[in-house]
Scaffold this active site. Sequence first.
Site, short mmCIF file in Angstrom:
data_model
loop_
_atom_site.label_atom_id
_atom_site.label_comp_id
_atom_site.label_asym_id
_atom_site.label_seq_id
_atom_site.Cartn_x
_atom_site.Cartn_y
_atom_site.Cartn_z
N ASP A 125 0.84 -1.20 0.00
CA ASP A 125 0.00 0.00 0.00
C ASP A 125 0.88 1.25 0.00
O ASP A 125 2.02 1.21 0.45
CB ASP A 125 -0.88 0.03 1.25
CG ASP A 125 -1.74 -1.21 1.39
OD1 ASP A 125 -2.25 -1.69 0.36
OD2 ASP A 125 -1.90 -1.69 2.53
N ASP A 154 -1.47 -2.37 -4.99
CA ASP A 154 -2.32 -2.66 -3.84
C ASP A 154 -3.14 -1.41 -3.53
O ASP A 154 -3.49 -0.65 -4.42
CB ASP A 154 -1.47 -3.12 -2.66
CG ASP A 154 -2.23 -4.02 -1.70
OD1 ASP A 154 -3.47 -3.92 -1.64
OD2 ASP A 154 -1.59 -4.81 -0.99
N ASP A 158 -4.82 1.96 3.37
CA ASP A 158 -5.54 0.86 4.01
C ASP A 158 -5.37 0.92 5.53
O ASP A 158 -4.26 1.07 6.05
CB ASP A 158 -5.04 -0.48 3.49
CG ASP A 158 -5.56 -0.79 2.08
OD1 ASP A 158 -6.20 0.10 1.47
OD2 ASP A 158 -5.31 -1.90 1.59
N ARG A 211 -13.63 1.04 -3.66
CA ARG A 211 -13.12 1.27 -2.32
C ARG A 211 -12.93 2.75 -2.04
O ARG A 211 -11.83 3.25 -1.89
CB ARG A 211 -11.82 0.49 -2.07
CG ARG A 211 -12.00 -1.01 -2.19
CD ARG A 211 -10.72 -1.77 -1.88
NE ARG A 211 -10.93 -3.20 -2.08
CZ ARG A 211 -9.97 -4.12 -2.00
NH1 ARG A 211 -8.73 -3.74 -1.72
NH2 ARG A 211 -10.24 -5.39 -2.20
#
Length: 313
Positions: A125, A154, A158, A211
């Site tokens: 990430d 990725d 997150d 997302r």
Amino acid sequence: MKLSSFLPLGLSALALAAPTPVEKRATGPIGYASQNGGTTGGAGGSAVKVASLAELNAAVKAKGAAEITITSSIKGNGDNVKITSDKTVRGKDSSVVLENLTLTVKGEKNVIIQNLALKKVVGGDAIAVQKSTNVWLDHLDLSSDRDHDKDYYDGLLDLTHAADFVTVSNTKLHDHWKASLVGHSDNNESEDKGHLRVTYHNNHWENINSRGPSLRFGTGHFFNNYYNGVSDGINARLGAQVLVENNVWVNSKKPLYSVDNDAGAVATGNDFGGQQNTAPKGTLTKVPYSYSPIAASAVKAAVVGKAGNTLKF
């Protein structure tokens, strides 16, 4: 007699001009990062300037509070920079770009990451927060591209493994497939339940597939965010409860939704851009901190061009 007749020739206009306004910056976070004792990062600690990956790694691992200013761009090779407690890590201005390296906060507390651009991180990430509390992510520019397969990169940001009391503010997330995940797995309820309290406000999301974010098990407050070209926006899943206020979506297919009946959303004052909120009715009607949302009609002007690494230190 005119005031200008008392001034030397050529100085009257300068003397009478209004002073240059000084940009106002939040001294602390709004939202969940303001709770649990607050988030101050490295305030009161040593002031450190770094210009290389080696210097950055050394500074973020050092014991004690520190305000770390990155003074030049750094290009990594999939490196993972692990930030310890009581640190502020920020870029000196909009010229500082971190490429292909991850900033990780794991098992730590009281961290601020601010005024940085991170792009094209392969193998991890851009920003990962795990098992950590009181983290403020502010004025960031996070991106990759959508030229590659959706799994080539990725996430951009997150928050997983029971991360808690996190605020994401004034950040631009753009040009990416799967942007931001809160709660990493359907099978992690025992660790995550009762945690993952997050606030997203005044963020600019653009050219994102999904997302925006996806939230499992946690509690999310979203206000005054601007979405442009984001296919899947806020996805409440697996018991998550979200309060969604005064956000704007343009060119979105699913601005606010859920595929799980045990999750829910309370939505007020939003502009869904002609689409609908399809999440079940939620139970989160208030949050334990003060905030002042603006109307959806004013969000674009307040966010676009202001979110991102737009500060100067």
